[in-house]
Design a protein around this motif. Structure first.
Motif, mmCIF file in Angstrom:
data_model
loop_
_atom_site.group_PDB
_atom_site.id
_atom_site.type_symbol
_atom_site.label_atom_id
_atom_site.label_comp_id
_atom_site.label_asym_id
_atom_site.label_seq_id
_atom_site.Cartn_x
_atom_site.Cartn_y
_atom_site.Cartn_z
ATOM 1 N N ILE A 27 -61.588 80.455 44.042
ATOM 2 C CA ILE A 27 -63.144 79.476 43.458
ATOM 3 C C ILE A 27 -62.404 78.906 42.645
ATOM 4 N N PRO A 28 -62.150 77.247 42.654
ATOM 5 C CA PRO A 28 -61.688 76.569 41.970
ATOM 6 C C PRO A 28 -62.360 76.085 40.600
ATOM 7 N N ASN A 29 -62.129 76.628 39.388
ATOM 8 C CA ASN A 29 -62.444 75.118 38.334
ATOM 9 C C ASN A 29 -62.372 73.704 38.687
ATOM 10 N N PRO A 30 -64.411 73.419 39.032
ATOM 11 C CA PRO A 30 -64.453 72.286 39.019
ATOM 12 C C PRO A 30 -63.966 71.042 38.394
ATOM 13 N N PHE A 31 -63.793 71.174 36.713
ATOM 14 C CA PHE A 31 -62.976 70.083 36.169
ATOM 15 C C PHE A 31 -61.588 70.822 36.452
ATOM 16 N N ILE A 32 -61.021 71.519 36.107
ATOM 17 C CA ILE A 32 -59.058 71.502 36.325
ATOM 18 C C ILE A 32 -58.587 71.001 38.037
ATOM 19 N N TRP A 33 -59.521 71.347 38.910
ATOM 20 C CA TRP A 33 -59.005 70.233 40.546
ATOM 21 C C TRP A 33 -59.469 69.016 40.395
ATOM 22 N N PHE A 34 -60.266 68.823 39.840
ATOM 23 C CA PHE A 34 -60.294 66.676 40.078
ATOM 24 C C PHE A 34 -59.018 66.586 38.861
ATOM 25 N N ARG A 35 -59.034 66.947 37.429
ATOM 26 C CA ARG A 35 -57.851 66.451 36.274
ATOM 27 C C ARG A 35 -56.551 66.906 36.925
ATOM 28 N N THR A 36 -56.762 68.728 38.232
ATOM 29 C CA THR A 36 -54.879 68.255 39.077
ATOM 30 C C THR A 36 -54.418 66.795 40.069
ATOM 31 N N ARG A 37 -55.921 66.697 40.417
ATOM 32 C CA ARG A 37 -56.070 65.433 41.488
ATOM 33 C C ARG A 37 -55.724 64.134 40.991
ATOM 34 N N ILE A 38 -55.683 63.694 39.673
ATOM 35 C CA ILE A 38 -55.358 63.019 38.747
ATOM 36 C C ILE A 38 -53.609 63.074 38.858
ATOM 37 N N TYR A 39 -53.484 63.915 38.142
ATOM 38 C CA TYR A 39 -51.947 63.632 38.046
ATOM 39 C C TYR A 39 -51.198 64.105 39.015
ATOM 40 N N TYR A 40 -51.708 64.385 40.190
ATOM 41 C CA TYR A 40 -50.941 64.198 41.482
ATOM 42 C C TYR A 40 -50.847 62.745 41.800
ATOM 43 N N PHE A 41 -52.018 62.461 41.791
ATOM 44 C CA PHE A 41 -52.188 60.708 42.710
ATOM 45 C C PHE A 41 -50.884 60.303 41.148
ATOM 46 N N LEU A 42 -50.572 59.801 40.100
ATOM 47 C CA LEU A 42 -49.921 59.839 38.945
ATOM 48 C C LEU A 42 -48.637 59.957 39.188
ATOM 49 N N ILE A 43 -48.531 61.340 39.800
ATOM 50 C CA ILE A 43 -46.958 61.469 40.465
ATOM 51 C C ILE A 43 -46.516 60.933 41.219
ATOM 52 N N ARG A 44 -47.147 60.668 42.980
ATOM 53 C CA ARG A 44 -47.195 59.988 43.624
ATOM 54 C C ARG A 44 -46.798 58.278 43.392
ATOM 55 N N THR A 45 -48.100 57.877 41.913
ATOM 56 C CA THR A 45 -47.315 56.009 42.209
ATOM 57 C C THR A 45 -46.726 55.918 41.247
ATOM 58 N N TYR A 46 -46.200 57.127 40.101
ATOM 59 C CA TYR A 46 -44.887 56.536 38.860
ATOM 60 C C TYR A 46 -43.780 57.441 39.256
ATOM 61 N N PHE A 47 -43.955 58.358 39.999
ATOM 62 C CA PHE A 47 -43.232 59.158 39.714
ATOM 63 C C PHE A 47 -41.617 59.689 41.496
ATOM 64 N N ASP A 48 -42.927 60.224 42.277
ATOM 65 C CA ASP A 48 -41.972 60.106 43.232
ATOM 66 C C ASP A 48 -43.465 60.012 44.602
ATOM 67 N N LYS A 49 -43.593 59.261 45.130
ATOM 68 C CA LYS A 49 -43.289 58.561 46.209
ATOM 69 C C LYS A 49 -44.182 59.359 46.985
ATOM 70 N N GLU A 50 -43.247 60.424 47.566
ATOM 71 C CA GLU A 50 -42.974 61.343 48.664
ATOM 72 C C GLU A 50 -43.769 62.539 48.339
ATOM 73 N N PHE A 51 -44.376 62.350 46.815
ATOM 74 C CA PHE A 51 -44.364 64.135 46.809
ATOM 75 C C PHE A 51 -45.809 64.595 47.344
ATOM 76 N N ASN A 52 -45.899 65.801 47.761
ATOM 77 C CA ASN A 52 -46.569 66.230 48.119
ATOM 78 C C ASN A 52 -47.013 67.605 47.995
ATOM 79 N N ILE A 53 -48.906 68.405 47.603
ATOM 80 C CA ILE A 53 -48.737 69.265 46.478
ATOM 81 C C ILE A 53 -48.479 70.377 47.469
ATOM 82 N N GLU A 54 -49.644 69.796 48.821
ATOM 83 C CA GLU A 54 -48.805 71.393 49.602
ATOM 84 C C GLU A 54 -47.378 71.456 49.733
ATOM 85 N N GLU A 55 -46.603 70.969 49.824
ATOM 86 C CA GLU A 55 -45.214 71.564 50.679
ATOM 87 C C GLU A 55 -45.036 71.789 48.911
#
Length: 246
Positions: free
Chosen positions: A68-96
């Motif tokens: 059962i995910p913590n909604p706050f952490i779930w939302f915050r990590t999604r923002i970080y995933y977006f930042l990683i893909r935008t500024y660090f690694d455009k091919e980053f995929n959290i499932e992989e």
């Protein structure tokens, strides 16, 4: 998408590689030797053992883990995933990444269990290996066995906190915490394993005595430097195995 190999055994997704180890509800063993409290849990985990029948009519039991995910952490990590893909690694995929981290966790935990510390070089931060060797070498045999997570016994995997940070020299880093719940048949004393779950797992026709297994948790933190010119490797920089490496 680059898939570098983990010691020739496993492939890791999205230019990943590893360097830290750590875990839930107990002190964190880190590179500096200092203790740090674990961040808020990313998920509440419920465990049940459900009966079912196979095609041959055998009565078996199946372990089901529900997160059962913590909604706050779930939302915050999604923002970080977006930042990683935008500024660090455009091919980053959290499932992989999670799948590669799961394989790395199983591989490294087995090396720890077997006290193969030299084999951890390149996978775990160099200054952490010595601390792990000191901890693991003195463990009883059953505790060492409990460190090892077989891939088929990993019940649940979920990302935890994500961090993006810079040092004083402008070097860029990303760290991702991964939490794992896995079963072990190692015989551990109940009094020293408070907070873990114990249950019977029956597999077969019901004539044999059900096997007792314990659900343990582990947290590994993976860190990568994204500074230009640095190899695209993730390293395990933090490890904790609940109640085993205290």
């Amino acid at each position: 998408m680059a898939l570098p190999m983990l010691r020739g055994c496993y492939r890791l997704p999205s230019t990943l590689s590893f360097t830290r180890l750590f875990l839930n509800d107990s002190p964190v063993l880190n590179r500096s030797g200092r203790r740090r409290l674990s961040p808020c849990s990313a998920a509440a985990v419920a465990v049940s053992v459900r009966p079912y029948s196979s095609e041959q009519g055998e009565h078996k039991q199946k372990v089901v883990v529900v997160g059962i995910p913590n909604p706050f952490i779930w939302f915050r990590t999604r923002i970080y995933y977006f930042l990683i893909r935008t500024y660090f690694d455009k091919e980053f995929n959290i499932e992989e990444f999670a799948e590669g981290a799961k394989q790395a966790f199983s591989h490294v935990s087995r090396l720890l269990s077997q006290c193969q510390f030299e084999a951890l070089e390149g996978l775990v931060a160099k200054d952490l290996i010595g601390k792990l060797e000191e901890k693991c070498s003195s463990l009883p045999s059953d505790y060492k066995k409990a460190l090892s997570a077989d891939p088929d016994e990993i019940m649940y995997t979920t990302p935890g906190d994500v961090g993006i940070f810079y040092d004083d020299n402008g070097r860029k880093f990303v760290s991702i915490l991964m939490r794992f719940w896995y079963l072990t048949s190692a015989q551990l004393p109940d009094e020293s394993m408070e907070g873990t779950r114990i249950f019977k797992v029956a597999i077969g026709d019901g004539e044999e005595e059900p096997e007792t297994k314990r659900l343990l948790t582990a947290i590994y933190e993976f860190q990568r430097e994204f500074t230009k010119g640095v190899p695209p490797d993730w390293t395990i920089t933090r490890i904790e195995h609940s109640k085993l490496l205290d």
